[in-house]
Design an enzyme around this catalytic site. Structure first.
Site, PDB file in Angstrom:
ATOM      1  N   LYS A 149     -12.487  -5.204  11.727  1.00 19.36           N
ATOM      2  CA  LYS A 149     -13.246  -4.259  10.893  1.00 19.36           C
ATOM      3  C   LYS A 149     -14.644  -4.031  11.482  1.00 19.36           C
ATOM      4  O   LYS A 149     -15.155  -2.907  11.478  1.00 19.36           O
ATOM      5  CB  LYS A 149     -13.343  -4.795   9.463  1.00 19.36           C
TER       6      LYS A 149
ATOM      7  N   GLY B 124      -5.452  -4.849  -2.054  1.00 17.35           N
ATOM      8  CA  GLY B 124      -4.636  -4.665  -3.265  1.00 17.35           C
ATOM      9  C   GLY B 124      -4.028  -3.277  -3.274  1.00 17.35           C
ATOM     10  O   GLY B 124      -4.510  -2.353  -2.615  1.00 17.35           O
TER      11      GLY B 124
ATOM     12  N   GLY C 210     -11.076  -1.795   2.103  1.00 10.59           N
ATOM     13  CA  GLY C 210     -10.170  -1.209   1.104  1.00 10.59           C
ATOM     14  C   GLY C 210     -10.778  -0.039   0.353  1.00 10.59           C
ATOM     15  O   GLY C 210     -11.000   1.033   0.921  1.00 10.59           O
TER      16      GLY C 210
ATOM     17  N   ILE D 241     -13.717   0.492  -0.854  1.00  6.93           N
ATOM     18  CA  ILE D 241     -15.152   0.805  -0.736  1.00  6.93           C
ATOM     19  C   ILE D 241     -15.361   1.879   0.341  1.00  6.93           C
ATOM     20  O   ILE D 241     -14.910   1.708   1.479  1.00  6.93           O
ATOM     21  CB  ILE D 241     -15.980  -0.443  -0.369  1.00  6.93           C
TER      22      ILE D 241
ATOM     23  N   LYS E 282      -6.277  -1.778  10.417  1.00 10.06           N
ATOM     24  CA  LYS E 282      -7.510  -2.095  11.162  1.00 10.06           C
ATOM     25  C   LYS E 282      -7.239  -2.713  12.527  1.00 10.06           C
ATOM     26  O   LYS E 282      -7.930  -2.444  13.495  1.00 10.06           O
ATOM     27  CB  LYS E 282      -8.432  -3.010  10.350  1.00 10.06           C
TER      28      LYS E 282
ATOM     29  N   GLU F 291     -10.181   5.301   6.288  1.00  9.56           N
ATOM     30  CA  GLU F 291     -11.146   4.678   5.378  1.00  9.56           C
ATOM     31  C   GLU F 291     -10.633   3.353   4.819  1.00  9.56           C
ATOM     32  O   GLU F 291     -11.391   2.392   4.656  1.00  9.56           O
ATOM     33  CB  GLU F 291     -11.444   5.644   4.217  1.00  9.56           C
TER      34      GLU F 291
ATOM     35  N   GLU G 144      -2.173 -14.816   3.093  1.00  4.57           N
ATOM     36  CA  GLU G 144      -0.822 -14.766   3.652  1.00  4.57           C
ATOM     37  C   GLU G 144      -0.311 -16.185   3.892  1.00  4.57           C
ATOM     38  O   GLU G 144      -1.095 -17.126   4.017  1.00  4.57           O
ATOM     39  CB  GLU G 144      -0.866 -14.045   5.016  1.00  4.57           C
TER      40      GLU G 144
ATOM     41  N   VAL H 170       0.827  -1.212   0.000  1.00  2.00           N
ATOM     42  CA  VAL H 170       0.000   0.000   0.000  1.00  2.00           C
ATOM     43  C   VAL H 170       0.866   1.269   0.000  1.00  2.00           C
ATOM     44  O   VAL H 170       0.561   2.243  -0.683  1.00  2.00           O
ATOM     45  CB  VAL H 170      -0.973   0.017   1.207  1.00  2.00           C
TER      46      VAL H 170
HETATM   47  N1  LIG Z   1      -2.247  -4.989   1.356  1.00  2.00           N
HETATM   48  C1  LIG Z   1      -3.540  -4.636   1.312  1.00  2.00           C
HETATM   49  O1  LIG Z   1      -4.240  -4.891   0.328  1.00  2.00           O
HETATM   50  C2  LIG Z   1      -4.152  -3.890   2.458  1.00  2.00           C
HETATM   51  C3  LIG Z   1      -5.528  -3.567   2.422  1.00  2.00           C
HETATM   52  C4  LIG Z   1      -6.096  -2.819   3.466  1.00  2.00           C
HETATM   53  C5  LIG Z   1      -5.295  -2.469   4.545  1.00  2.00           C
HETATM   54  N2  LIG Z   1      -3.959  -2.832   4.565  1.00  2.00           N
HETATM   55  C6  LIG Z   1      -3.174  -2.425   5.721  1.00  2.00           C
HETATM   56  O2  LIG Z   1      -2.145  -1.555   5.283  1.00  2.00           O
HETATM   57  C7  LIG Z   1      -0.986  -1.718   6.091  1.00  2.00           C
HETATM   58  C8  LIG Z   1       0.213  -2.024   5.187  1.00  2.00           C
HETATM   59  O3  LIG Z   1      -0.028  -3.235   4.519  1.00  2.00           O
HETATM   60  P1  LIG Z   1       0.902  -3.719   3.304  1.00  2.00           P
HETATM   61  O4  LIG Z   1       0.176  -4.850   2.662  1.00  2.00           O
HETATM   62  O5  LIG Z   1       1.319  -2.570   2.490  1.00  2.00           O
HETATM   63  O6  LIG Z   1       2.158  -4.311   4.113  1.00  2.00           O
HETATM   64  P2  LIG Z   1       3.546  -4.803   3.493  1.00  2.00           P
HETATM   65  O7  LIG Z   1       3.481  -4.927   2.018  1.00  2.00           O
HETATM   66  O8  LIG Z   1       3.954  -5.992   4.300  1.00  2.00           O
HETATM   67  O9  LIG Z   1       4.554  -3.591   3.820  1.00  2.00           O
HETATM   68  C9  LIG Z   1       4.814  -3.242   5.128  1.00  2.00           C
HETATM   69  C10 LIG Z   1       5.796  -2.087   5.159  1.00  2.00           C
HETATM   70  O10 LIG Z   1       5.931  -1.702   6.521  1.00  2.00           O
HETATM   71  C11 LIG Z   1       7.322  -1.475   6.787  1.00  2.00           C
HETATM   72  N3  LIG Z   1       7.526  -1.650   8.233  1.00  2.00           N
HETATM   73  C12 LIG Z   1       7.197  -2.719   9.011  1.00  2.00           C
HETATM   74  N4  LIG Z   1       7.498  -2.460  10.298  1.00  2.00           N
HETATM   75  C13 LIG Z   1       8.014  -1.202  10.335  1.00  2.00           C
HETATM   76  C14 LIG Z   1       8.484  -0.355  11.357  1.00  2.00           C
HETATM   77  N5  LIG Z   1       8.506  -0.763  12.636  1.00  2.00           N
HETATM   78  N6  LIG Z   1       8.906   0.901  11.031  1.00  2.00           N
HETATM   79  C15 LIG Z   1       8.892   1.330   9.755  1.00  2.00           C
HETATM   80  N7  LIG Z   1       8.432   0.569   8.718  1.00  2.00           N
HETATM   81  C16 LIG Z   1       8.003  -0.676   9.017  1.00  2.00           C
HETATM   82  C17 LIG Z   1       8.027  -2.489   5.934  1.00  2.00           C
HETATM   83  O11 LIG Z   1       9.362  -2.085   5.764  1.00  2.00           O
HETATM   84  P3  LIG Z   1      10.389  -2.901   4.843  1.00  2.00           P
HETATM   85  O12 LIG Z   1       9.955  -2.607   3.432  1.00  2.00           O
HETATM   86  O13 LIG Z   1      11.707  -2.322   5.183  1.00  2.00           O
HETATM   87  O14 LIG Z   1      10.224  -4.342   5.220  1.00  2.00           O
HETATM   88  C18 LIG Z   1       7.184  -2.400   4.642  1.00  2.00           C
HETATM   89  O15 LIG Z   1       7.657  -1.376   3.812  1.00  2.00           O
HETATM   90  C19 LIG Z   1      -1.319  -2.822   7.094  1.00  2.00           C
HETATM   91  O16 LIG Z   1      -1.798  -2.252   8.274  1.00  2.00           O
HETATM   92  C20 LIG Z   1      -2.456  -3.574   6.413  1.00  2.00           C
HETATM   93  O17 LIG Z   1      -3.319  -4.211   7.337  1.00  2.00           O
HETATM   94  C21 LIG Z   1      -3.383  -3.521   3.570  1.00  2.00           C
END
Ligand SMILES: NC(=O)c1ccc[n+]([C@@H]2O[C@H](COP(=O)([O-])OP(=O)(O)OC[C@H]3O[C@@H](n4cnc5c(N)ncnc54)[C@H](OP(=O)(O)O)[C@@H]3O)[C@@H](O)[C@H]2O)c1
Length: 436
Positions: A199, A297, A128, A130, A99, A123, A184, A17
């Site tokens: 959520k 996504g 996501g 919506i 969340k 939001e 995952e 994201v």
């Molecule tokens: N993916 C989705 O579709 C989606 C949808 C809705 C909500 N979300 C929410 O959005 C958030 C991010 O999700 P994501 O899928 O983008 O995760 P992700 O792809 O696993 O990326 C996580 C990022 O967080 C960084 N990180 C982890 N711990 C950290 C810390 N202590 N300090 C600084 N940076 C840190 C990581 O750094 P490195 O790159 O150095 O490892 C990485 O860049 C989560 O809360 C997730 O629940 C995700």
């Protein structure tokens, strides 16, 4: 924040994201929002952005007075909470998609926003792309919200779609979801309903003004569903979906849970396939309304983050009107549900826990029953969390006229009718396939 003021962003996280919102912002210069610094965990990784933007020191963002917005998109909920608290205390507006972090700390996050006079928008944390939360806050503030029923987790919906459409068993469907990146490697947060209940806790706040810690809400995921459950649903022209539900009951209190549910083709949720999310809102005047879209996504989620950033430019903040208003909604466990329960041994599920049983079926070593049960009794039952027991809410799961029905059944019993169960069943459209 005035509309002519530039958003100077400190971004935490550059994963799915985080990188998504960075790309999206480059394509929307009209927003006048610029990323000044990006904090990540691992400084040695290659990034698709100038190296000078990156830091591993959170202080480079949190102590920079020029940064007026923190966008928190990291995967570690505990670290995220510490970052968001410090950002709010430093009077920086915050946008987050986390969340788990938000649901677990609603009370304190509300306090910090009020104490420091800065907004926290999230939001993207629910469904996501919506627009659920701002709709609940603004639109459904006027028209009373009777019910929220949503498919809010794309991973589990993908798995259930495979079980229904391809007749896969749960394990094979999960493996396929993992190989395609829809689940995952450790899928527990999704398949045990934990992501969905986080959520739901956020929805309860914005839809009804109720603060409920997620661990106080019943959530059962899809890991115990049996292939026979999906097969039975298909036989009846239904599907099993994992739904997060909140319902205002006729007495005024609110019922809420995350449970698998049978969904018929007359429900909009029937059409929500694969990784998509969908939400049916039942309101007092508008009747049913349906929101549908991608719940996860890179770009769908970034679009919700972008929408929050845009809202900050006109000083938008959640007013939590239902929390602070006069509605005074409370959560209740005093209601009845019509559920389907399937299990391996007759002894596993105690029929006396049910107000009445409408159907019982036995095939091989698998049995199921359909019955009406008080929610508190369900929570206290010995069998609810047994691994060989699966539970699915029936399409019209809430039963509000239990006392009247019991009286009618008692009258039939007194009249000597040998078909008491059959009569109850005929009323509700189920068939008693075999009486024990
Ligand atoms: N993916 C989705 O579709 C989606 C949808 C809705 C909500 N979300 C929410 O959005 C958030 C991010 O999700 P994501 O899928 O983008 O995760 P992700 O792809 O696993 O990326 C996580 C990022 O967080 C960084 N990180 C982890 N711990 C950290 C810390 N202590 N300090 C600084 N940076 C840190 C990581 O750094 P490195 O790159 O150095 O490892 C990485 O860049 C989560 O809360 C997730 O629940 C995700």
């Amino acid at each position: 924040m005035r509309q002519d003021k530039k958003l100077v962003i400190g971004l935490f996280g550059f994963g799915v994201v985080g990188e998504g919102i960075y790309e999206v912002l480059k394509k929307t210069p009209s927003l006048q929002a610029a990323v000044k610094k990006i904090c990540i965990r691992d400084g040695s990784k290659h990034r698709n952005a100038p190296a000078a933007l990156f830091t591993t020191d959170a202080g480079d963002i949190l102590n920079d007075p020029a940064i007026n917005v923190v966008v928190e998109l990291i995967s570690d909920a505990e670290a995220a909470y510490a970052i968001v608290c410090r950002a709010l205390q430093s009077r920086k507006a915050v946008v987050s998609a986390n969340k788990k972090m938000i649901a677990e700390h609603l009370q304190e996050l509300l306090r910090l926003q009020a104490a420091h006079g800065v907004p926290l928008l999230y939001e993207a944390a629910v469904c996501g792309s919506i627009p659920v939360l701002r709709n609940l806050e603004e639109y459904y503030d006027n028209d009373l919200l009777d019910g929220f029923c949503g498919i809010v987790n794309g991973s589990t919906n993908f798995i259930l779609s495979r079980m229904y459409e391809d007749r896969m068993d749960y394990r094979s469907a999960l493996l396929q979801a993992q190989s395609l990146g829809f689940a995952e490697a450790d899928p527990r947060l999704d398949v045990e309903g934990i992501d969905a209940v986080n959520k739901l806790a956020i929805v309860l706040l914005h839809g009804y003004g109720i603060i409920a810690p997620p661990e106080h809400l019943l959530h059962i995921g899809i890991s115990r569903l049996h292939a026979a459950d999906a097969a039975l649903a298909a036989e009846k022209g239904q599907q099993v979906k994992l739904t997060a539900q909140a319902r205002k009951l006729s007495g005024g209190a609110v019922a809420a849970f995350v449970l698998p549910q049978f969904v018929g083709s007359d429900s909009q949720l029937f059409q929500v396939r694969n990784e998509y999310n969908g939400v049916v809102l039942q309101t007092a005047f508008a009747d049913k309304q349906f929101l549908y879209g991608k719940g996860a996504g890179r770009f769908p989620t970034a679009s919700a983050v972008l929408s929050d950033l845009s809202a900050l430019r006109y000083d938008y903040r959640y007013e939590y009107r239902k929390l602070h208003g006069s509605e005074g909604n409370v959560l209740t466990q005093d209601f009845y549900l019509r559920v389907y329960v399937s299990f391996e041994w007759d002894s596993a599920v105690d029929r006396t826990d049910f107000e009445w049983v409408e159907a019982f079926h036995c095939q091989g070593d698998r049995q199921y029953l359909i019955g009406v049960i008080h929610f508190e009794r369900l929570l206290q039952s010995r069998w609810l969390h047994r691994k060989e027991v699966s539970l699915v809410v029936c399409p019209d799961g809430f039963v509000e006229d239990v006392a009247a029905r019991k009286l009618r059944r008692r009258s039939l019993e007194l009249a000597g009718s040998p078909y008491v169960d059959r009569v109850g069943v005929a009323i509700d459209g189920y068939v008693v396939e075999e009486e024990p």
